[in-house]
Scaffold this motif. Structure first.
Motif, short mmCIF file in Angstrom:
data_model
loop_
_atom_site.label_atom_id
_atom_site.label_comp_id
_atom_site.label_asym_id
_atom_site.label_seq_id
_atom_site.Cartn_x
_atom_site.Cartn_y
_atom_site.Cartn_z
N GLY A 1 0.81 -1.22 0.00
CA GLY A 1 0.00 0.00 0.00
C GLY A 1 0.84 1.27 0.00
N ALA A 2 0.14 2.43 -0.07
CA ALA A 2 0.83 3.72 -0.12
C ALA A 2 1.67 3.96 1.13
N ALA A 3 1.29 3.37 2.26
CA ALA A 3 2.03 3.58 3.51
C ALA A 3 3.35 2.83 3.53
N GLY A 4 3.61 1.99 2.50
CA GLY A 4 4.85 1.23 2.46
C GLY A 4 4.79 0.02 3.37
N GLY A 5 5.94 -0.57 3.65
CA GLY A 5 5.99 -1.74 4.53
C GLY A 5 7.20 -2.59 4.26
N GLN A 6 7.19 -3.80 4.81
CA GLN A 6 8.34 -4.70 4.70
C GLN A 6 7.88 -6.05 4.16
N GLY A 7 8.80 -6.83 3.65
CA GLY A 7 8.52 -8.16 3.15
C GLY A 7 9.81 -8.90 2.90
N SER A 8 9.70 -10.14 2.39
CA SER A 8 10.89 -10.93 2.11
C SER A 8 10.57 -11.99 1.08
N PHE A 9 11.61 -12.54 0.49
CA PHE A 9 11.47 -13.69 -0.40
C PHE A 9 12.74 -14.51 -0.28
N ALA A 10 12.64 -15.82 -0.63
CA ALA A 10 13.77 -16.74 -0.50
C ALA A 10 14.52 -16.85 -1.82
N GLY B 1 24.97 -13.05 -0.55
CA GLY B 1 24.91 -14.30 0.19
C GLY B 1 25.47 -15.44 -0.64
N ALA B 2 25.43 -16.65 -0.07
CA ALA B 2 25.90 -17.85 -0.77
C ALA B 2 24.98 -18.99 -0.39
N GLY B 3 24.57 -19.77 -1.39
CA GLY B 3 23.64 -20.86 -1.14
C GLY B 3 22.26 -20.32 -0.83
N PRO B 4 21.37 -21.16 -0.24
CA PRO B 4 20.01 -20.71 0.07
C PRO B 4 20.04 -19.53 1.05
N GLY B 5 19.11 -18.60 0.88
CA GLY B 5 19.06 -17.43 1.75
C GLY B 5 17.75 -16.68 1.62
N THR B 6 17.61 -15.65 2.45
CA THR B 6 16.38 -14.83 2.46
C THR B 6 16.76 -13.37 2.26
N VAL B 7 16.04 -12.71 1.35
CA VAL B 7 16.23 -11.28 1.11
C VAL B 7 15.05 -10.53 1.71
N ARG B 8 15.33 -9.61 2.60
CA ARG B 8 14.28 -8.78 3.22
C ARG B 8 14.29 -7.40 2.55
N PHE B 9 13.11 -6.86 2.32
CA PHE B 9 13.02 -5.55 1.66
C PHE B 9 12.09 -4.63 2.44
#
Length: 888
Positions: A225-234, A259-267
């Motif tokens: 939404g317009a207020a923004g926020g946080q999330g992540s994906f693997a 990173g290296a190998g499996p990981g999570t990116v937070r935005f």
């Protein structure tokens, strides 16, 4: 003995010059010859500084010294040299020449030629500059082949290429001259990622090889939404497979960045007050798309507008983030939107309100979803008919009509107690006011009614009567005092006015009731006359006897022997008659033989060939005397004389009647009377004219009362040094020496706007002149100066400087458009060209002067980062390079 050359050339410049001079000479033996000499008086010698022009080029200045009458010209014999000022001249002067940039790594030499002499100019070798077609390349696990372009500043520049790792080998281009290509091979890998470096022309090119890694994301997109926020994906990858994560827009931040190998990116997505927007995160080479809803907020100002009844224009300012759309509509038929029916981001709405003739009103505008109130003042207008009324002394009734729009209210009030409103003291819309006026037995009077903002005047006639006693009188020609009585009611006011300028009221000019009017009658110098005085509307008549006299403005006049005309003014009272009669046959009356009142008598006198004489004219009984001079005449032959600067003698014949005496005198010190200084009757005068060494001049001699004019040519010449004037781009003060005769006048003016003479700019004789030259921020320029009628050339070197707003630009892999600005002076030339096919110049690729260049970068589908350049070519300067770096 070496040949002597009185012509000297010296060089001075910010960039020093190495000059070798080739001069011819002779042996030490001597010989004697009676043949004419073949030695040139205008030979050349050249001063030789021990320096060299830099590779970047520049300007050099050659000072020329020689005899005043010696002419010279300058030229160059190679293309990289050019004469920019003082290509030719006479006497002392200067030549300014320019060397273009030397692109090659070797010293070069050219020749500057001045008349039959040659000077060798040397320029230093340039440094070799190399530019690689890229900075890095990436290869998969199985390896492959690649190439790197090498751009050299000169085809004479040599270079080598080598690898610092055994798994990268040079296949072709291990060395080269000028621009070329290096081809290399990357061996396959079964190990971890690795990096090697190619050293090409002393520059580093990085080669990276990765594992055989594949990457996937747990999700490809996300909405917020317009207020923004946080999330992540693997990020899904095999163990040890490296990856990086980065956002392509500033409103999305990510962590971790790698990173290296499996990981999570937070935005994290920042809040927005603008339109909907989309950004991406690139992780492990995969695209994750984030879409954000619009967050547009609007404000309008002012929220209310007040306008006058006449209507008019107004504006409303809309404040919104870029990309936020809005509209404006009117909710009142008398309000029209004239501009800004819709917009995006901040903007302005303009509108007009129609004029109104009714009561106050309010309407609204709906702007960006918000209402703006428009209030208009009442526009009621009122008219009354009639605007005034006259009524007799007995009084009476009357009616005044009121016209206005419906609902427009009005009132009526009386401003006099003898005027009473009977009906219509107030109303709304059209109506009528009725009033009654009381009778009067006094003087006239005026009262008013105030009706709907208008003034209605009521004027009532007086109830008074006036009589005069007596009603007429008679005065003598010398004038005097008179009076008469006024009889009227005690409250009746009256005034007395004279209707003739010769009758003055000395007492009783106004009064009320009975009174006396006293008069002063002026003396009369004309025929009989009559005038009146009006008092209280009644007329008193004054009759006066006549009294004519005649005078002249002059009693005598003088005419020349050749005869002529004259006149005399006659003064007499209006209506008084007179005549004019000549008493001598040689005097003739041409105007005013008779007249009435003031006038003019004109006359002519015949030519007199004898002794002086006098005659008279009798005018209105007055005597006017005319005196005439005797009749000697003189003729000169010739009447004027022109001579050259050498001077000489001239004879003038004097023709006159026998017995007529005359004299001759010179009025200039350079003219002398050598004989005939006086005489009687015909004769001859001899004049001696001295030699002239200065400016042209004119003098006179007075012969027998007549002016004899002598005009003599001048002998002036003007010499200016230096000529021509050559100055560098920095400008400054220049001193010029003007040499001329002591009495020779001169003026100095500049024919260009960038150079001006300091006062004085005119004078006589030799002088030192000061010239102020402005600094030049543009290309070389030239013009002329005008000094003592002589044209002197002036030339100034180029002052162009160049700077780019930035040296590089980083671009995302999707490409796009960007700009870079060339900052330089007006008129300074340059051009730009892309060096790679995936960078295209859209606009502004050439000068002269400052310009913003717009370019487009294609999307990068190579799978590896890349770099390209735009090269700016500048005449006489080094090229400037703008680098574009694009991610994969």
């Amino acid at each position: 003995m070496a040949a002597a050359f009185p012509f000297r050339v010296s060089f001075s410049t910010a960039a020093a010059v190495l000059v070798t001079v080739f001069l011819s000479g002779c042996g030490s033996s001597t010989s004697t010859s009676t043949a004419p000499s073949t030695l040139s008086r205008c030979g050349v010698t050249l001063g030789v500084p021990d320096a060299i022009l830099p590779a970047v080029g520049g300007n050099a200045r050659v000072t020329v010294t020689t005899a005043r009458e010696c002419a010279w010209s300058a030229s160059v014999e190679v293309e990289w040299l050019s004469v920019v000022g003082g290509a030719s001249g006479q006497g002392d002067g200067a030549v300014e020449f320019r060397a273009s940039t030397n692109p090659d790594p070797v010293v070069r030499r050219g020749t500057l030629r001045l008349n039959d002499q040659r000077a060798e100019v040397s320029q230093a070798a340039a440094d070799c500059v190399f530019t690689l077609g890229g900075t890095s390349a990436s290869f998969p696990q199985e390896g492959g082949s690649g190439t790197v372009g090498v751009a050299a500043s000169s085809q004479l520049c040599t270079w080598t290429a080598r690898s610092d790792a055994d798994w990268v080998s040079i296949r072709a281009g291990a060395s080269g001259t000028g621009s070329g290509t290096v081809a290399f091979e990357v061996a396959g890998s079964t190990g971890p990622p690795r990096t090697a470096t190619l050293i090409i022309a002393a520059q580093r090119f990085s080669v990276t090889q990765s594992l055989g890694c594949t990457y996937t994301l747990s999700s490809g997109s996300h909405s917020v939404g317009a207020a923004g926020g946080q999330g992540s994906f693997a990020v899904n990858a095999a163990a040890g497979c490296p990856w990086t994560a980065a956002s392509n827009v500033p409103w999305i931040t990510v962590e971790p960045a790698s990173g290296a190998g499996p990981g999570t990116v937070r935005f994290t997505v920042a809040a927005t007050d603008g339109p909907a927007r989309t950004g991406t995160v690139l992780a492990g080479g995969q695209v994750f798309t984030i879409t954000q809803s619009p967050g547009c907020a609007y404000s309008v100002a002012p929220s209310s507008v007040a306008l006058a009844a006449a209507g008019g224009a107004g504006t409303v300012t809309v404040t919104a983030a870029p990309g936020c759309d809005w509209t404006a509509v009117t909710e009142a038929p008398w309000i029209a939107i004239t501009g800004g029916l819709s917009g995006s981001g901040s903007g302005m709405v303009s509108f007009t309100a129609a004029p109104t003739t009714g009561p106050a009103r309010t309407g609204t505008l709906l702007v960006a979803g918000q209402r703006v109130s428009v209030t208009q003042s009442p526009g009621c207008t009122y008219a009354i008919e009639p605007a005034s009324h006259n009524v007799g002394a007995s009084g009476g009734d009357g009616t005044v009509g009121v016209t206005t729009a419906a609902d427009c209210a009005w009132t009526a009030t009386s401003g006099a107690d003898w005027i009473r409103i009977t009906t219509g003291a107030s109303g709304s819309g059209n109506g009528a006011v009725r009033y009654s006026v009381s009778a009067t037995d006094g003087p006239s009077r005026t009262g008013t009614l105030a009706i709907a903002g208008h003034t209605f005047a009521v004027t009532q006639s007086p109830g008074c009567t006036v009589t005069l006693s007596p009603e007429n009188a008679t005065a003598g020609e010398s004038g005097g005092a008179l009076s008469f009585d006024v009889q009227s009611g005690s409250l009746c006011a009256w005034t007395a006015t004279s209707n003739a300028p010769w009758i003055s009221i000395t007492g009783g000019a106004s009064g009320s009731g009975n009174g006396t009017v006293r008069l002063a009658i002026a003396a009369n110098d004309g025929p009989g006359r009559s005038g009146t005085v009006t008092a209280g509307g009644r007329t008193f008549t004054v009759s006066q006897e006549g009294g004519c006299t005649v005078t002249l403005t002059a009693s005598t006049a003088t005419l020349p022997a050749a005869g002529g005309s004259g006149s005399v003014a006659v003064r007499a009272g209006e209506g008084c008659t007179w005549t004019a009669v000549s008493q001598d046959a040689w005097l003739t009356i041409t105007q005013g033989g008779s007249g009435t009142g003031a006038g003019t008598v004109g006359f002519t006198g015949a030519a007199n060939t004898g002794a002086p004489r006098s005659g008279t004219i009798l005018i209105g009984g007055r005597t006017f005397t005319v005196n005439q001079e005797g009749g000697c005449s003189v003729v000169l032959a010739p009447e004027q004389h022109a001579t050259d600067a050498a001077g000489g003698t001239v004879s003038v014949a004097v023709s006159t009647a026998a017995g007529c005496a005359w004299t001759a005198t010179a009025n200039a010190e350079w003219i002398a009377v050598t004989s005939g200084a006086s005489g009687v009757g015909p004769g001859e005068v001899h004049l001696l004219i001295a030699q002239n060494t200065g400016a042209a001049r004119t003098g006179t001699a007075l012969i027998a009362g007549r002016t004899f004019t002598i005009t003599q040519e001048g002998a002036c010449s003007h010499v200016v040094a230096p000529d021509p004037v050559v100055i560098g781009s920095g400008g400054g003060a220049v001193t010029l020496q003007l040499t001329t005769g002591a009495s020779c006048g001169w003026t100095a003016s500049s024919q260009v706007t960038w150079a001006a003479f300091e006062p004085p700019t005119s004078g006589t004789g030799s002088a030192t002149l000061q010239l102020a030259v402005e600094a030049n921020a543009g290309p070389a320029r030239a013009g002329s100066l005008l000094i003592g009628g002589r044209t002197v050339a002036i030339a100034q070197g180029s002052g162009c400087t160049y700077a780019l707003s930035s040296s590089s630009q980083n671009m995302p892999h999707v490409g796009g458009s960007r700009t870079v600005t060339m900052n330089t002076g007006e008129g300074c030339a340059w051009s730009a060209a892309s060096q790679v096919p995936w960078i295209t110049i859209i606009a502004g690729e050439t000068g002269p002067g400052p310009q913003t260049l717009q370019f487009n970068v294609e999307a990068n589908a190579t799978g590896a980062p890349r770099s390209g350049t735009i090269v700016f070519t500048i005449p006489g300067h080094d090229q400037m390079t703008f680098t574009v770096n694009q991610g994969m």
